[in-house]
Design a protein around this motif. Structure first.
Motif, PDB file in Angstrom:
ATOM      1  N   ALA A   1       1.024  -1.098  -0.074  1.00  0.00           N
ATOM      2  CA  ALA A   1       0.067   0.039   0.059  1.00  0.00           C
ATOM      3  C   ALA A   1       0.853   1.329  -0.100  1.00  0.00           C
ATOM      4  CB  ALA A   1      -0.980  -0.037   1.281  1.00  0.00           C
ATOM      5  N   SER A   2       2.162   1.216  -0.309  1.00  0.00           N
ATOM      6  CA  SER A   2       3.051   2.289  -0.439  1.00  0.00           C
ATOM      7  C   SER A   2       4.146   2.142  -1.329  1.00  0.00           C
ATOM      8  CB  SER A   2       3.466   2.689   0.808  1.00  0.00           C
ATOM      9  OG  SER A   2       4.277   2.071   1.372  1.00  0.00           O
ATOM     10  N   PHE A   3       4.784   3.081  -1.634  1.00  0.00           N
ATOM     11  CA  PHE A   3       6.036   2.710  -2.493  1.00  0.00           C
ATOM     12  C   PHE A   3       6.812   3.998  -2.580  1.00  0.00           C
ATOM     13  CE2 PHE A   3       2.898   4.217  -5.598  1.00  0.00           C
ATOM     14  CZ  PHE A   3       3.697   5.440  -6.312  1.00  0.00           C
ATOM     15  N   ALA A   4       8.224   3.856  -2.548  1.00  0.00           N
ATOM     16  CA  ALA A   4       9.093   4.921  -2.474  1.00  0.00           C
ATOM     17  C   ALA A   4       9.829   5.042  -3.731  1.00  0.00           C
ATOM     18  CB  ALA A   4      10.275   4.510  -1.377  1.00  0.00           C
ATOM     19  N   VAL A   5       9.806   6.316  -4.129  1.00  0.00           N
ATOM     20  CA  VAL A   5      10.548   6.845  -5.533  1.00  0.00           C
ATOM     21  C   VAL A   5      11.793   7.544  -5.077  1.00  0.00           C
ATOM     22  CG1 VAL A   5      10.263   8.405  -7.277  1.00  0.00           C
ATOM     23  CG2 VAL A   5       8.272   7.188  -6.470  1.00  0.00           C
ATOM     24  N   SER A   6      12.866   7.282  -5.717  1.00  0.00           N
ATOM     25  CA  SER A   6      13.951   7.922  -5.458  1.00  0.00           C
ATOM     26  C   SER A   6      14.446   8.674  -6.530  1.00  0.00           C
ATOM     27  CB  SER A   6      15.221   6.877  -5.209  1.00  0.00           C
ATOM     28  OG  SER A   6      14.759   6.316  -3.940  1.00  0.00           O
ATOM     29  N   TYR A   7      15.148   9.779  -6.429  1.00  0.00           N
ATOM     30  CA  TYR A   7      15.362  10.715  -7.578  1.00  0.00           C
ATOM     31  C   TYR A   7      16.692  11.189  -7.559  1.00  0.00           C
ATOM     32  CZ  TYR A   7      10.717  12.025  -6.114  1.00  0.00           C
ATOM     33  OH  TYR A   7       9.384  12.006  -5.822  1.00  0.00           O
ATOM     34  N   GLU A   8      17.279  11.481  -8.780  1.00  0.00           N
ATOM     35  CA  GLU A   8      18.585  12.193  -8.815  1.00  0.00           C
ATOM     36  C   GLU A   8      18.098  13.469  -9.604  1.00  0.00           C
ATOM     37  OE1 GLU A   8      22.006   9.282  -7.768  1.00  0.00           O
ATOM     38  OE2 GLU A   8      21.627   9.509  -9.815  1.00  0.00           O
ATOM     39  N   LEU A   9      18.493  14.681  -9.187  1.00  0.00           N
ATOM     40  CA  LEU A   9      18.576  15.957 -10.053  1.00  0.00           C
ATOM     41  C   LEU A   9      19.930  16.452 -10.626  1.00  0.00           C
ATOM     42  CD1 LEU A   9      16.080  18.831  -9.639  1.00  0.00           C
ATOM     43  CD2 LEU A   9      18.697  19.485  -9.898  1.00  0.00           C
ATOM     44  N   PHE A  10      19.843  16.516 -11.901  1.00  0.00           N
ATOM     45  CA  PHE A  10      21.371  16.864 -12.361  1.00  0.00           C
ATOM     46  C   PHE A  10      21.268  18.223 -13.326  1.00  0.00           C
ATOM     47  CE2 PHE A  10      21.388  12.244 -12.483  1.00  0.00           C
ATOM     48  CZ  PHE A  10      22.511  11.985 -12.126  1.00  0.00           C
ATOM     49  N   ASP A  11      22.135  19.179 -13.117  1.00  0.00           N
ATOM     50  CA  ASP A  11      22.184  20.321 -13.587  1.00  0.00           C
ATOM     51  C   ASP A  11      23.592  20.165 -14.480  1.00  0.00           C
ATOM     52  OD1 ASP A  11      21.985  23.150 -14.050  1.00  0.00           O
ATOM     53  OD2 ASP A  11      23.084  23.626 -12.313  1.00  0.00           O
ATOM     54  N   ASN A  12      23.103  20.434 -15.928  1.00  0.00           N
ATOM     55  CA  ASN A  12      24.323  20.268 -16.868  1.00  0.00           C
ATOM     56  C   ASN A  12      25.200  18.985 -16.541  1.00  0.00           C
ATOM     57  OD1 ASN A  12      24.017  22.783 -18.285  1.00  0.00           O
ATOM     58  ND2 ASN A  12      24.752  24.079 -16.437  1.00  0.00           N
ATOM     59  N   ASP A  13      24.361  18.014 -16.352  1.00  0.00           N
ATOM     60  CA  ASP A  13      24.830  16.688 -15.944  1.00  0.00           C
ATOM     61  C   ASP A  13      25.896  16.401 -14.780  1.00  0.00           C
ATOM     62  OD1 ASP A  13      23.829  15.567 -18.376  1.00  0.00           O
ATOM     63  OD2 ASP A  13      25.720  16.330 -19.657  1.00  0.00           O
ATOM     64  N   VAL A  14      25.782  17.340 -13.861  1.00  0.00           N
ATOM     65  CA  VAL A  14      26.435  17.247 -12.939  1.00  0.00           C
ATOM     66  C   VAL A  14      25.163  17.067 -11.674  1.00  0.00           C
ATOM     67  CG1 VAL A  14      27.715  18.562 -10.872  1.00  0.00           C
ATOM     68  CG2 VAL A  14      28.329  18.651 -13.226  1.00  0.00           C
ATOM     69  N   LEU A  15      25.367  15.859 -10.669  1.00  0.00           N
ATOM     70  CA  LEU A  15      24.598  15.904  -9.719  1.00  0.00           C
ATOM     71  C   LEU A  15      24.332  16.872  -8.815  1.00  0.00           C
ATOM     72  CD1 LEU A  15      22.484  13.745  -8.685  1.00  0.00           C
ATOM     73  CD2 LEU A  15      24.601  12.630  -7.147  1.00  0.00           C
ATOM     74  N   ALA A  16      22.841  17.430  -8.640  1.00  0.00           N
ATOM     75  CA  ALA A  16      22.981  18.668  -7.819  1.00  0.00           C
ATOM     76  C   ALA A  16      22.061  18.315  -6.676  1.00  0.00           C
ATOM     77  CB  ALA A  16      22.315  19.582  -8.506  1.00  0.00           C
ATOM     78  N   SER A  17      21.065  17.108  -6.655  1.00  0.00           N
ATOM     79  CA  SER A  17      20.349  16.968  -5.412  1.00  0.00           C
ATOM     80  C   SER A  17      19.822  15.289  -5.652  1.00  0.00           C
ATOM     81  CB  SER A  17      19.191  17.723  -5.629  1.00  0.00           C
ATOM     82  OG  SER A  17      18.379  17.281  -4.497  1.00  0.00           O
ATOM     83  N   ARG A  18      19.685  14.627  -4.431  1.00  0.00           N
ATOM     84  CA  ARG A  18      19.135  13.417  -4.459  1.00  0.00           C
ATOM     85  C   ARG A  18      17.890  13.633  -3.511  1.00  0.00           C
ATOM     86  NH1 ARG A  18      24.620  11.471  -3.467  1.00  0.00           N
ATOM     87  NH2 ARG A  18      25.104  10.548  -5.155  1.00  0.00           N
ATOM     88  N   ALA A  19      16.933  12.818  -3.821  1.00  0.00           N
ATOM     89  CA  ALA A  19      15.593  12.852  -2.952  1.00  0.00           C
ATOM     90  C   ALA A  19      14.792  11.551  -2.911  1.00  0.00           C
ATOM     91  CB  ALA A  19      14.683  13.870  -3.225  1.00  0.00           C
ATOM     92  N   LYS A  20      13.709  11.393  -1.930  1.00  0.00           N
ATOM     93  CA  LYS A  20      13.313  10.151  -1.770  1.00  0.00           C
ATOM     94  C   LYS A  20      11.751  10.688  -1.467  1.00  0.00           C
ATOM     95  CE  LYS A  20      13.028   5.864   0.634  1.00  0.00           C
ATOM     96  NZ  LYS A  20      13.794   5.047   1.604  1.00  0.00           N
ATOM     97  N   SER A  21      10.725  10.102  -2.076  1.00  0.00           N
ATOM     98  CA  SER A  21       9.328  10.383  -1.404  1.00  0.00           C
ATOM     99  C   SER A  21       8.767   8.985  -1.247  1.00  0.00           C
ATOM    100  CB  SER A  21       8.337  11.104  -2.590  1.00  0.00           C
ATOM    101  OG  SER A  21       9.063  12.264  -3.150  1.00  0.00           O
ATOM    102  N   ILE A  22       7.890   9.079  -0.084  1.00  0.00           N
ATOM    103  CA  ILE A  22       6.873   7.824   0.178  1.00  0.00           C
ATOM    104  C   ILE A  22       5.602   8.349  -0.466  1.00  0.00           C
ATOM    105  CG2 ILE A  22       6.227   6.335   1.991  1.00  0.00           C
ATOM    106  CD1 ILE A  22       9.182   6.260   1.587  1.00  0.00           C
TER     107      ILE A  22
END
Length: 137
Positions: A88-109
């Motif tokens: 009844a739930s799932f986690a989404v993980s993310y990586e955000l890239f700015d000009n191909d450089v990793l700028a942020s990581r996140a996770k949402s339930i």
């Protein structure tokens, strides 16, 4: 650990996303991640023939790590995958890239939610099938 297939979304950085220092405001990172989620759970899911995610998904939790500032300019690339899948739930993980450089990581339930009835619900077999290619094992 097997690398999952990632859903990739290019998000525009808007002038209104900037803070007083000319960088993307920390709260706006969540907006960029939300845009990617909507593209996956509405647009991509609909393209595969189902719309049940549109009945409701609520966010139970966000985690975010800011690794470097993002300036106004080119779109950023958000890559996302399912890092945990439950009944009844799932986690989404993310990586955000700015000009191909990793700028942020996140996770949402994410919790599937029946908006009309006002309560959480379990993932349907079709939703699990849609998410399966994106699951990290």
């Amino acid at each position: 650990m097997t690398d999952p297939r990632r859903f990739v979304y290019d998000a525009a950085v808007r002038w209104s996303d900037l803070d007083a220092y000319g960088h993307v405001n920390n709260a706006r990172f969540l907006t960029l991640y939300e845009e990617a989620r909507v593209a996956m759970f509405f647009t991509a899911a609909r393209a595969e023939g189902f719309t049940s995610f549109e009945e409701g998904i609520v966010i139970a939790r966000h985690e975010i790590d800011y690794l470097r500032p993002v300036d106004y300019g080119e779109p950023v690339r958000v890559e996302m995958w399912v890092s945990e899948l439950r009944a009844a739930s799932f986690a989404v993980s993310y990586e955000l890239f700015d000009n191909d450089v990793l700028a942020s990581r996140a996770k949402s339930i994410c919790v599937p939610y029946h908006l009309a009835k006002g309560h959480p619900r379990r993932l349907t077999p079709q939703e699990r099938e849609f998410l399966a290619p994106f699951v990290a094992s």
